[in-house]
Design a protein around this motif. Structure first.
Motif, short mmCIF file in Angstrom:
data_model
loop_
_atom_site.label_atom_id
_atom_site.label_comp_id
_atom_site.label_asym_id
_atom_site.label_seq_id
_atom_site.Cartn_x
_atom_site.Cartn_y
_atom_site.Cartn_z
N ALA A 1 -68.72 11.15 25.08
CA ALA A 1 -67.75 10.49 24.22
C ALA A 1 -67.02 9.40 25.01
O ALA A 1 -66.72 9.55 26.20
CB ALA A 1 -66.74 11.50 23.68
N GLY A 2 -66.78 8.27 24.33
CA GLY A 2 -66.09 7.15 24.95
C GLY A 2 -66.99 6.07 25.51
O GLY A 2 -66.51 4.99 25.87
N GLN A 3 -68.29 6.31 25.58
CA GLN A 3 -69.21 5.30 26.12
C GLN A 3 -69.39 4.15 25.15
O GLN A 3 -69.50 4.34 23.94
CB GLN A 3 -70.58 5.93 26.42
N ARG A 4 -69.45 2.94 25.69
CA ARG A 4 -69.72 1.74 24.90
C ARG A 4 -71.24 1.63 24.73
O ARG A 4 -71.98 1.65 25.72
CB ARG A 4 -69.17 0.50 25.59
N VAL A 5 -71.69 1.46 23.50
CA VAL A 5 -73.13 1.44 23.23
C VAL A 5 -73.45 0.43 22.14
O VAL A 5 -72.60 0.05 21.33
CB VAL A 5 -73.66 2.82 22.78
N LEU B 1 -73.91 -15.34 24.90
CA LEU B 1 -73.93 -15.17 23.46
C LEU B 1 -72.59 -15.52 22.81
O LEU B 1 -72.38 -15.26 21.63
CB LEU B 1 -74.33 -13.73 23.10
N GLY B 2 -71.70 -16.12 23.58
CA GLY B 2 -70.39 -16.45 23.06
C GLY B 2 -70.42 -17.42 21.91
O GLY B 2 -69.57 -17.36 21.00
N ARG B 3 -71.39 -18.35 21.90
CA ARG B 3 -71.48 -19.33 20.81
C ARG B 3 -72.10 -18.76 19.55
O ARG B 3 -72.11 -19.42 18.51
CB ARG B 3 -72.32 -20.53 21.27
N SER B 4 -72.63 -17.54 19.64
CA SER B 4 -73.39 -16.99 18.53
C SER B 4 -72.51 -16.38 17.44
O SER B 4 -72.94 -16.24 16.30
CB SER B 4 -74.36 -15.92 19.05
N VAL B 5 -71.29 -15.99 17.80
CA VAL B 5 -70.40 -15.35 16.82
C VAL B 5 -69.62 -16.44 16.09
O VAL B 5 -68.70 -17.05 16.64
CB VAL B 5 -69.44 -14.37 17.52
N GLN C 1 -70.67 -9.53 20.50
CA GLN C 1 -71.90 -10.11 21.06
C GLN C 1 -72.97 -9.04 21.26
O GLN C 1 -74.15 -9.28 21.01
CB GLN C 1 -71.58 -10.80 22.38
N ALA C 2 -72.56 -7.87 21.69
CA ALA C 2 -73.52 -6.79 21.90
C ALA C 2 -74.22 -6.40 20.61
O ALA C 2 -75.42 -6.11 20.59
CB ALA C 2 -72.82 -5.57 22.50
N ALA C 3 -73.47 -6.42 19.50
CA ALA C 3 -74.02 -5.95 18.23
C ALA C 3 -75.22 -6.76 17.79
O ALA C 3 -76.15 -6.23 17.16
CB ALA C 3 -72.93 -5.99 17.14
N ILE C 4 -75.24 -8.06 18.09
CA ILE C 4 -76.30 -8.92 17.55
C ILE C 4 -77.55 -8.94 18.43
O ILE C 4 -78.56 -9.53 18.04
CB ILE C 4 -75.80 -10.35 17.32
N GLY D 1 -68.09 -5.91 30.38
CA GLY D 1 -67.81 -7.33 30.20
C GLY D 1 -68.43 -7.97 28.98
O GLY D 1 -68.19 -9.16 28.71
N LEU D 2 -69.22 -7.22 28.23
CA LEU D 2 -69.90 -7.77 27.06
C LEU D 2 -69.14 -7.36 25.80
O LEU D 2 -69.10 -6.18 25.46
CB LEU D 2 -71.35 -7.26 27.00
N PRO D 3 -68.54 -8.32 25.08
CA PRO D 3 -67.78 -7.96 23.88
C PRO D 3 -68.67 -7.29 22.84
O PRO D 3 -69.86 -7.59 22.71
CB PRO D 3 -67.26 -9.32 23.37
#
Length: 349
Positions: free
Chosen positions: A86-90, A315-319, A146-149, A141-143
């Motif tokens: 629990a608590g892990q970013r995925v 991937l900052g420009r992608s959102v 951005q990770a979702a896409i 460090g990955l928002p």
């Protein structure tokens, strides 16, 4: 812990889409419950809502949409192995093996991959279930947006380029359609060393975006001299690789005519209409190929997360914008109308 949550549900019989209150799901054996922090809106979602795409393996009358999902592990079900906690970013892979076909039984590629948010409930919800083997760790460090896409918007063109398209460094490549998939295809072709990179799109804004993402040459798809301009840009050789990320039947014949000897056209965007080529004899004589491509393998997502973590992929420009989950229908309509010419709109529960 609340007993209900919001979820963007599509009624597969009536075609009605609505954000509804539904029970919070409980994870079964091997599953985790993820608190969703970001979920992308894809053109495939629009096609599902419009009825142009139909789930192949859905077992229920309704499905929660969303195959581009990132969040935090909330609860582990029975038999979930370490190191998940629990608590892990995925982020969640966009699909999973069926576990039933001959390929799965023999530990070969699955012949009937199930797609998240299409064949079973996805991530347009406050919480989503996922089998533990579809989880991918997300670096701090990955928002989340951005990770979702990465699964689909980025991994699909990456797989099309590196696996189906067999990109070669220093060889010319072209992208038809610089939307959500095409913009990333331009960026990833540059990362893979293709040169020059030609982007073709009828929209001026999309052509400007292609230059920002790394294209060397941009062309209007409606121009009469597209082929001549591409031959000029490639020293007369034509394209080694062309990608149709728009899913528009009319551009495919144009793309084929721009291929060089042994060139490959990879069909990435989904077009429900027929595939027609004006000169199939030239395809044979010049030993060219037209290849279909769908989705990506788990390893492609792992590669992209590593590239993002190491700063090789931005991937900052992608959102292009975020919306609350309750406004999912608004996001679908904005993407359908290309309002603001978005790369990716993100739902934030």
């Amino acid at each position: 812990m609340p007993e209900t949550m919001l979820a963007g549900r599509l009624d597969l019989r009536s075609g009605r889409f609505a954000v509804e209150e539904v029970p919070v799901p409980e994870p079964g054996p091997g599953q985790v419950r993820v608190r969703v922090r970001a979920a992308g809106i894809c053109l495939s979602d629009v096609h599902l809502v419009d009825g142009e795409l139909k789930p192949a393996f859905a077992r229920d009358g309704k499905v929660t949409l969303g195959h581009e999902v990132a969040g935090v592990v909330d609860v582990l079900g029975p038999d979930v192995p370490a190191p998940w906690a629990a608590g892990q970013r995925v982020l969640l892979q966009a699909g999973e093996r069926c576990g039933e076909c001959g390929g799965c039984v023999r530990h070969e590629p699955c012949r009937a991959v199930r797609t998240r948010g299409v064949d079973y409930d996805g991530g347009w919800a406050e919480y989503a279930l996922a089998n533990h083997h579809t989880l991918v760790p997300v670096p701090d460090g990955l928002p989340f947006e951005q990770a979702a896409i990465i699964p689909d918007a980025v991994s699909t063109p990456w797989a099309a380029i590196t696996t189906t398209g067999r990109v070669r460094p220093g060889r010319p490549a072209g992208v038809w359609g610089v939307g959500g998939l095409g913009a990333h295809a331009v960026q990833l072709l540059r990362l893979a060393g293709a040169a020059p990179i030609v982007a073709v799109d009828p929209l001026e804004g999309a052509r400007r975006r292609a230059l920002e993402f790394g294209a060397d040459v941009v062309l209007d798809a409606g121009a009469v001299d597209v082929r001549e301009r591409i031959l000029e840009a490639t020293g007369g050789s034509g394209l080694d690789l062309a990608l149709d990320t728009a899913g528009v039947s009319a551009v495919r014949d144009q793309a084929v005519r721009c291929l060089g000897r042994g060139g490959r056209l990879v069909l990435v965007g989904i077009a429900p209409g027929p595939l027609t080529l004006a000169d199939s004899a030239a395809l044979i004589f010049r030993e060219q190929q037209v290849l279909g491509h769908y989705g990506s393998a788990p390893g492609h997502v792992d590669e992209l997360v590593a590239l993002a973590r190491l700063g090789r992929l931005d991937l900052g420009r992608s959102v292009s914008g975020t919306l609350p989950l309750a406004e999912a229908a608004v996001g679908v309509e904005r993407l359908r109308k290309k309002d603001g010419d978005p790369v990716r709109l993100i739902l934030v529960p």
